[in-house]
Design an enzyme around this catalytic site. Structure first.
Site, PDB file in Angstrom:
ATOM      1  N   ASP A   1       0.613  -1.184   0.248  1.00  0.00           N
ATOM      2  CA  ASP A   1      -0.126  -0.610  -0.280  1.00  0.00           C
ATOM      3  C   ASP A   1       0.923   0.890   0.209  1.00  0.00           C
ATOM      4  O   ASP A   1       0.207   2.420  -0.132  1.00  0.00           O
ATOM      5  CB  ASP A   1      -0.954  -0.162   0.927  1.00  0.00           C
ATOM      6  CG  ASP A   1      -0.147  -0.138   2.573  1.00  0.00           C
ATOM      7  OD1 ASP A   1       1.125  -0.500   2.461  1.00  0.00           O
ATOM      8  OD2 ASP A   1      -0.735  -0.157   3.100  1.00  0.00           O
ATOM      9  N   HIS A   2       1.752   1.472  -0.082  1.00  0.00           N
ATOM     10  CA  HIS A   2       3.191   2.414   0.782  1.00  0.00           C
ATOM     11  C   HIS A   2       3.388   3.554  -0.628  1.00  0.00           C
ATOM     12  O   HIS A   2       4.080   4.186  -0.968  1.00  0.00           O
ATOM     13  CB  HIS A   2       4.344   2.583   1.493  1.00  0.00           C
ATOM     14  CG  HIS A   2       3.296   2.704   2.732  1.00  0.00           C
ATOM     15  ND1 HIS A   2       2.086   2.192   3.595  1.00  0.00           N
ATOM     16  CD2 HIS A   2       4.007   3.214   3.891  1.00  0.00           C
ATOM     17  CE1 HIS A   2       2.158   2.514   4.683  1.00  0.00           C
ATOM     18  NE2 HIS A   2       3.120   3.255   4.876  1.00  0.00           N
TER      19      HIS A   2
ATOM     20  N   ASP B   1       3.698  -0.814  11.057  1.00  0.00           N
ATOM     21  CA  ASP B   1       3.324   0.395  11.009  1.00  0.00           C
ATOM     22  C   ASP B   1       2.554   1.472  12.030  1.00  0.00           C
ATOM     23  O   ASP B   1       2.041   0.745  13.267  1.00  0.00           O
ATOM     24  CB  ASP B   1       2.137   0.497   9.986  1.00  0.00           C
ATOM     25  CG  ASP B   1       1.310   1.726   9.447  1.00  0.00           C
ATOM     26  OD1 ASP B   1       1.889   2.294   8.397  1.00  0.00           O
ATOM     27  OD2 ASP B   1       1.199   2.345  10.036  1.00  0.00           O
TER      28      ASP B   1
ATOM     29  N   ARG C   1      -1.716  12.510  10.114  1.00  0.00           N
ATOM     30  CA  ARG C   1      -0.299  13.260  10.805  1.00  0.00           C
ATOM     31  C   ARG C   1       0.040  14.346   9.728  1.00  0.00           C
ATOM     32  O   ARG C   1      -0.594  14.592   8.032  1.00  0.00           O
ATOM     33  CB  ARG C   1       0.911  12.322  10.365  1.00  0.00           C
ATOM     34  CG  ARG C   1       1.427  12.409  11.359  1.00  0.00           C
ATOM     35  CD  ARG C   1       2.427  11.093  11.313  1.00  0.00           C
ATOM     36  NE  ARG C   1       1.618  10.666  11.953  1.00  0.00           N
ATOM     37  CZ  ARG C   1       2.639   9.195  12.348  1.00  0.00           C
ATOM     38  NH1 ARG C   1       3.066   8.326  11.452  1.00  0.00           N
ATOM     39  NH2 ARG C   1       2.270   8.391  13.590  1.00  0.00           N
TER      40      ARG C   1
ATOM     41  N   SER D   1       5.623   7.963  12.989  1.00  0.00           N
ATOM     42  CA  SER D   1       5.815   6.802  11.938  1.00  0.00           C
ATOM     43  C   SER D   1       6.256   5.524  12.982  1.00  0.00           C
ATOM     44  O   SER D   1       7.522   5.863  13.333  1.00  0.00           O
ATOM     45  CB  SER D   1       6.373   6.794  10.729  1.00  0.00           C
ATOM     46  OG  SER D   1       6.910   4.995   9.915  1.00  0.00           O
TER      47      SER D   1
ATOM     48  N   ARG E   1       8.543   3.694  11.308  1.00  0.00           N
ATOM     49  CA  ARG E   1      10.076   3.194  10.929  1.00  0.00           C
ATOM     50  C   ARG E   1      10.950   3.298  11.125  1.00  0.00           C
ATOM     51  O   ARG E   1      11.815   3.826  12.006  1.00  0.00           O
ATOM     52  CB  ARG E   1       9.912   3.978   9.724  1.00  0.00           C
ATOM     53  CG  ARG E   1      10.427   5.809  10.006  1.00  0.00           C
ATOM     54  CD  ARG E   1       9.542   6.475   8.395  1.00  0.00           C
ATOM     55  NE  ARG E   1       8.691   6.806   7.944  1.00  0.00           N
ATOM     56  CZ  ARG E   1       8.679   7.539   7.891  1.00  0.00           C
ATOM     57  NH1 ARG E   1       8.859   8.857   7.904  1.00  0.00           N
ATOM     58  NH2 ARG E   1       7.372   7.717   7.103  1.00  0.00           N
TER      59      ARG E   1
END
Length: 777
Positions: free
Chosen positions: A122-123, A187, A469, A665, A667
């Site tokens: 999806d990213h 995520d 965000r 995030s 990440r």
């Protein structure tokens, strides 16, 4: 004294209203995983042990966590202090973070994941020309990555959702989330599943690897914020406004270390997907996760998405899926839904909350661009069928008066199922006629995947989104874009007016015939009569025997993927004379540390993506971004360039930071990249939870000033030393500082390492330690 609240209920916490306790259920948790069955009895047995030890009622979050303890008989349980060893039910990963997580899992040498695991594409899909064209472009540009994740999923037993399937959190809600479950996801918005009564927590890839490798997952026992909801939403107020208001109360760091648990009569007035919206954006207050108790709205959603068996089991164990009578919260916040008004949050931070009634005045007072350039609805936060219906009802009102969108308008369906259903039921046609552009079922502009062409970079402008965000540059890379967050209803209304100061409760629009009219309160069905699944985009993993014959190949010439080399173990010495690479000033999120957008293409190649390390952080020495002084050459250069030079010289370095460093995030590249380029410690006033853990996992020391004022005493061009001879849980470390002017002094530093995490540091990383442990068996 912490504020405590006792839940009232008609049933005592220790009673057992279940007629089938002890009988093993064989209900499948997901139609896509028929062999993965629901077992509330196992959770109950563990809770019996914990309750006999604690002898007190439990919150819902405690029930779920303690019901998943690895060793309930011996686990120390103290809120805010103990580290819990847990056994999550599943792992979910989006494609950007999955690349590094899968690469780490491959390096572990294990043949197959130990728990159900899925990968969601999806990213990597950039919004540009529209859904169909953008998806085709993404499949072409990212073929190497998609093929890698697909083959790895097949090899190691992970379900694979192809590009176009939808956003990870919507797919999880539709197919895998269940009341009382425990899930981790790579995520930060994984808590979306809390709308279905699940404890769902965002983590870094290394945490996911632990769970996939059948190791207990470690989490510091959270404290609990109870949000007492009364009344029912009225008028233009939407579920999104609950979390927008709460963000204004708690700020971006007020939820750190807490699970936010909603309770009260007002809960039953919210749809299941509305609860998901609230839990999703709980990430913006720093919460570990958020959760709602099981109720009829969740049951209806389970039935509508083809999981009646799960709903029936949840009904049988309903008492398990709500807080005990008398459960205590560390803080309680009261929100009356009946008086809640719409909010608009921003710009540049999601906790700057303004009631809609005061927003126009506030915008004008601050000089925010009044003209709306683009309104964007959808994303993982607000892309449900209900959201699309309500927005379409507003668009239809405008169309009936001859009014079309007066600003750009994009729509991101949360999943292929939602997209196909709103196409079947007509909402998509309305939104299109209004002037909307339907994007691919993906994250798109919400994460900076937006090839924006309507505004030159550097031009001041305003956008309003239903996303979660809104940090500077996040959506389009333009530092002059003022991004505001609101409900899809308010976004759509503002698009009809073309200005951010429009209030549909009080203001009018001009019809095509010149008359004035007000928009009516939006309406929309919570669920469709029947979901249309749309295109089948799921790849189930083959049998273990077949998987053994498969290969996963990574080309050494690839610029997108790179096999990992283990980080070096600690040499047992103190850290001496380390230069400060950069002293960051103000907000430093994971977007500042490791940007997304065009950099997403390198998420599977550590050396390449390290070229974006800290390029968005503001240097306190000069007020610039991506400009630091090289101590050896005296020249100013980019942050990654100077770090690489230090690494080549064999010199480690540190970063200094402010409050809530690493918010945003999940990440882990924001930890991996500094580690790869030579970081030894990150020293700040305070950390966001996920980033602090990610640094520990990669062998970097996340340390905090005992006195936050010490941040101001250290020169951006200082050298520092850290003594590690007494490195042990609960004991401070000493930082010796030598400023550029020759001034020297010592500063006490705090840390949150436990004994096991110290072993990660000594081994060079958590993955190194895991491999050492496996080799010793």
């Amino acid at each position: 004294m912490a504020l405590r609240h006792l839940l009232s209920s008609t049933r005592a916490w220790g009673s057992r209203p279940f007629s089938s306790i002890g009988q093993r259920s064989f209900v499948s948790l997901s139609n896509l995983e028929p062999d993965t069955t629901l077992d509330y009895g196992r959770i109950e047995k563990k809770l019996d042990i914990v309750k006999s030890r604690l002898n007190r009622p439990l919150t819902l979050g405690e029930k779920v966590l303690y019901g998943h303890l690895d060793n309930p008989e011996e686990q120390e349980i103290v809120r805010g202090q103990s580290y819990l060893n847990l056994r999550p039910d599943r792992v979910a990963m989006q494609d950007a973070t999955a690349q590094m997580a899968v690469l780490q899992f491959i390096s572990s040498g294990l043949p197959r994941t130990a728990v159900p695991t899925t990968i969601h594409c999806d990213h990597l899909i950039a919004a540009h020309k529209g859904g169909v064209a953008d998806l085709a472009t993404a499949k072409d540009e990212n073929k190497e990555v998609y093929d890698f994740l697909s083959s790895a999923g097949a090899k190691y037993g992970m379900g694979f959702w192809r590009p176009g399937s939808g956003i990870i959190h919507q797919i999880v809600l539709e197919n895998y989330a269940f009341p009382g479950g425990l899930m981790i996801g790579t995520d930060s918005h994984t808590p979306n599943a809390g709308g279905l009564g699940m404890v769902a927590i965002g983590v870094g890839g290394a945490d996911a690897v632990d769970v996939m490798a059948d190791l207990p997952w470690e989490l510091k026992a959270p404290e609990y914020i109870g949000v007492h909801l009364t009344g029912a939403l009225k008028g233009w107020a939407a579920p999104k406004d609950v979390i927008l208001k709460l963000a204004g109360i708690l700020t971006v760091k007020g939820g750190t270390g807490y699970i936010v648990e909603y309770f009260g009569d007002g809960v039953d007035s919210l749809s299941c997907t509305g609860m998901g919206t609230i839990c999703n954006m709980g990430a913006e207050i720093g919460a570990t996760t958020s959760i709602f108790p099981y109720n009829d709205r969740q049951r209806a959603y389970l039935e509508a998405t083809g999981r009646s068996g799960v709903a029936q089991e949840a009904e049988r164990f309903k008492g398990l899926l709500r807080a005990d009578q008398g459960a205590e919260y560390d803080k309680v916040i009261e929100i009356d839904l009946s008086t809640l008004e719409p909010h608009v949050n921003g710009p540049f931070t999601p906790d700057l909350a303004t009631p809609l009634s005061k927003f126009a005045e506030t915008a004008r007072a601050n000089g925010w661009p009044e003209e709306l350039s683009v309104g964007l609805i959808g994303s993982c936060t607000n892309s449900s069928y209900e959201d699309m219906c309500r927005s379409a009802s507003i668009a239809q009102q405008a169309l009936d008066k001859g009014v079309k969108a007066k600003a750009g308008f994009t729509i991101t369906p949360g999943s292929e199922q939602v997209r196909a259903t709103i196409e079947k039921d007509g909402q998509m046609a309305v939104l299109d006629a209004f002037g909307g552009q339907v994007l691919a079922n993906a994250c798109g502009p919400c994460i900076g995947q937006w090839k924006r062409e309507d505004i030159p970079k550097g031009t001041p402008n305003s956008i309003v989104t239903s996303y979660n965000r809104n940090f500077s540059q996040r959506n389009d890379g333009n530092p002059q874009t003022h991004a505001f967050v609101a409900s899809p209803d308010i976004v759509t209304a503002m698009v009809a007016a073309g200005r951010i100061t429009f209030n549909p409760l009080t203001d009018t629009l001009k019809a095509a015939d010149g008359s004035e009219f007000k928009l009516n309160v939006p309406t929309g069905d919570e669920l469709p009569q029947r979901f249309d699944p749309g295109e089948d985009t799921f790849q189930a993993p083959p049998s273990a025997d077949h998987a053994k014959k498969l290969d996963v190949v990574v080309s050494p010439e690839s610029e997108r993927l790179q096999l990992l080399t283990p980080f070096a173990a600690w040499d047992g010495k103190d850290l001496e004379g380390l230069p400060v690479l950069i002293k960051t000033q103000g907000k430093c999120t994971t977007d500042h540390i490791s940007m997304a957008g065009p950099w997403l293409r390198f998420r599977g190649h550590l050396d390449n993506i390290a070229n974006n390390m800290l390029i968005g952080a503001v240097n306190a020495a000069n007020g610039k971004t991506n400009a630091v002084k090289n101590r050896f050459t005296g020249e100013e250069a980019g942050v990654p360039d100077v770090a690489r030079d230090y690494k080549q010289r064999g010199v480690g370095w540190v970063v200094l930071g402010d409050q809530n460093y690493g918010e945003g995030s999940s990440r882990e590249h924001a930890a991996l990249c500094p580690r790869h380029l030579g970081a030894r410690a990150i020293i700040v006033r305070s950390f966001a939870r996920i980033h602090e853990t990610n640094l520990k996992k990669q062998g970097v020391l996340p340390l905090t000033f005992d006195d936050p004022a010490d941040y101001d005493r250290i020169d951006p061009e200082a050298h520092v030393s850290i003594g590690l001879g007494s490195f042990q849980p609960g004991k401070q470390l000493k930082l010796h500082v030598k400023n550029a002017n020759g001034e020297e002094f010592d500063v006490p530093l705090n840390h949150t390492f436990n004994e096991n995490q110290i072993q990660w540091f000594k081994a060079g990383s958590a993955l190194n330690f895991m491999k050492e442990q496996n080799a010793a068996k």
